[in-house]
Design a protein around this motif. Sequence first.
Motif, PDB file in Angstrom:
ATOM      1  N   SER A  80      40.653  36.723  48.758  1.00 31.09           N
ATOM      2  CA  SER A  80      40.552  38.051  49.367  1.00 31.09           C
ATOM      3  C   SER A  80      41.703  38.970  48.962  1.00 31.09           C
ATOM      4  CB  SER A  80      40.505  37.926  50.892  1.00 31.09           C
ATOM      5  OG  SER A  80      41.685  37.294  51.380  1.00 31.09           O
ATOM      6  N   SER A  81      42.803  38.407  48.493  1.00 29.72           N
ATOM      7  CA  SER A  81      43.973  39.208  48.119  1.00 29.72           C
ATOM      8  C   SER A  81      43.771  40.028  46.858  1.00 29.72           C
ATOM      9  CB  SER A  81      45.187  38.288  47.934  1.00 29.72           C
ATOM     10  OG  SER A  81      44.911  37.321  46.923  1.00 29.72           O
ATOM     11  N   VAL A  82      42.785  39.670  46.019  1.00 31.69           N
ATOM     12  CA  VAL A  82      42.560  40.356  44.743  1.00 31.69           C
ATOM     13  C   VAL A  82      41.920  41.719  44.995  1.00 31.69           C
ATOM     14  CG1 VAL A  82      41.181  40.342  42.626  1.00 31.69           C
ATOM     15  CG2 VAL A  82      42.446  38.301  43.318  1.00 31.69           C
ATOM     16  N   LYS A  83      42.538  42.769  44.438  1.00 29.85           N
ATOM     17  CA  LYS A  83      42.039  44.136  44.600  1.00 29.85           C
ATOM     18  C   LYS A  83      41.287  44.635  43.375  1.00 29.85           C
ATOM     19  CE  LYS A  83      45.789  45.399  47.750  1.00 29.85           C
ATOM     20  NZ  LYS A  83      46.933  46.330  47.993  1.00 29.85           N
ATOM     21  N   THR A  84      41.585  44.058  42.213  1.00 27.05           N
ATOM     22  CA  THR A  84      40.981  44.537  40.968  1.00 27.05           C
ATOM     23  C   THR A  84      40.583  43.382  40.073  1.00 27.05           C
ATOM     24  OG1 THR A  84      42.326  46.555  41.007  1.00 27.05           O
ATOM     25  CG2 THR A  84      41.375  45.933  38.893  1.00 27.05           C
ATOM     26  N   GLN A 127      39.741  42.334  49.608  1.00 22.09           N
ATOM     27  CA  GLN A 127      40.386  43.623  49.352  1.00 22.09           C
ATOM     28  C   GLN A 127      39.906  44.237  48.033  1.00 22.09           C
ATOM     29  OE1 GLN A 127      42.645  44.921  51.741  1.00 22.09           O
ATOM     30  NE2 GLN A 127      41.702  43.198  52.813  1.00 22.09           N
ATOM     31  N   LEU A 128      38.928  43.609  47.404  1.00 22.06           N
ATOM     32  CA  LEU A 128      38.465  44.048  46.087  1.00 22.06           C
ATOM     33  C   LEU A 128      37.884  45.459  46.153  1.00 22.06           C
ATOM     34  CD1 LEU A 128      38.051  43.152  43.124  1.00 22.06           C
ATOM     35  CD2 LEU A 128      35.788  42.324  43.793  1.00 22.06           C
ATOM     36  N   VAL A 129      38.403  46.344  45.293  1.00 23.88           N
ATOM     37  CA  VAL A 129      37.932  47.728  45.276  1.00 23.88           C
ATOM     38  C   VAL A 129      37.377  48.144  43.918  1.00 23.88           C
ATOM     39  CG1 VAL A 129      39.461  48.492  47.120  1.00 23.88           C
ATOM     40  CG2 VAL A 129      40.254  48.589  44.756  1.00 23.88           C
ATOM     41  N   ASN A 130      37.674  47.369  42.862  1.00 30.10           N
ATOM     42  CA  ASN A 130      37.256  47.818  41.535  1.00 30.10           C
ATOM     43  C   ASN A 130      36.924  46.642  40.626  1.00 30.10           C
ATOM     44  OD1 ASN A 130      37.047  49.796  39.255  1.00 30.10           O
ATOM     45  ND2 ASN A 130      38.781  48.605  38.503  1.00 30.10           N
ATOM     46  N   ILE A 131      35.799  46.761  39.912  1.00 26.22           N
ATOM     47  CA  ILE A 131      35.446  45.836  38.833  1.00 26.22           C
ATOM     48  C   ILE A 131      35.391  46.661  37.560  1.00 26.22           C
ATOM     49  CG2 ILE A 131      33.751  44.210  37.919  1.00 26.22           C
ATOM     50  CD1 ILE A 131      32.877  43.616  40.752  1.00 26.22           C
TER      51      ILE A 131
END
Length: 238
Positions: free
Chosen positions: A174-178, A200-204
Motif C-alpha cells: 500500500s505504500s507504493v504511490k507510483t 496509496q497508488l495514484v499513477n501508473i
Amino acid sequence: TLHVKVWVWPRVTSITPSTKTLSLRDGDVYDKMTVEVLPKDAQPQLKLESEDSGIASVDENGVITAVSLGVTNILYKAQDGSNVVGKCRVIVYAKNVVYVGGIYYLLNGSKATVTSIYGGDYRGDDPNEIAQYYSGTINIPSKVTYTGRVHDVTEVGSYSFYCQNKLQSIYIPSSVKTISMMAAKQSTSLQLVTVEDNSQLVNIGSEAFEKCTGLLRLTFNGTTLKMKSIDPSAFSEC
C-alpha cells in the motif's frame, strides 16, 4: 628389474563454485569464492577466466573484481582434457543501487524506489543483460532496511521488472504511490498484479505493463482507491 609406479588420476566430472550467482556493486571485490571439484580424488588444474573482463575480472587466486555495469560469467575450466566447466554468473550493479532481499532499490532519504541493476537506466531487450532472473512471485515490502536505516518503498521504478519472462506475479504494498514507465514491460509470463488494501497508488506510467501478454488482471484489494491517472499505453498489447 625396474619397477615404475604410475598414478592415474580420474578425470573431473563436475566443477561447482560456492556461489552460482554473485551480485556486486561497481568497484567491489569478492575473495570468498571456493570451488568444489568432483570426484574428490581428481587432481585438476583449473583455468579461471571471465567471459567479459570489462564487466568483471578474475585473477589466478580466484578474486573477482567488479569493473563496470553489466552481467557476465566467471568460468572455471578443468585442464585435464575432460572439458568440464563451472560457471558463476556475476551481476555488476550501479553504485547508487542497493540490493536487499532479492530486490534492487534506489534510496533517497527515507524513501526507496524499486529499480533495475542499472538504477532505472535502459540497457537493451535481453533479460540476461537487464537484471537478475525473477521467477514466480515477487513480494515487494512496504519498508526496506539498509545499514540500519528504514526506508518506505514508495515507487516501482522504470525497468524494475522489464523483460522478466519467468515472473508470474507481483505483490505491491500500500505504500507504493507510483508504478513508473516500463516498470514490467514485456514480462510475458506475468499473470497477476495485486495491490494491497488501503493503497496509496495514484499513477501508473506509460508502457508500465505493455506487452505483458499473459496478464490476466490487476487487482486492488479493498475499496480504498486514490488512483488519479493511468497512462493510455500502460496496458498496451496485453
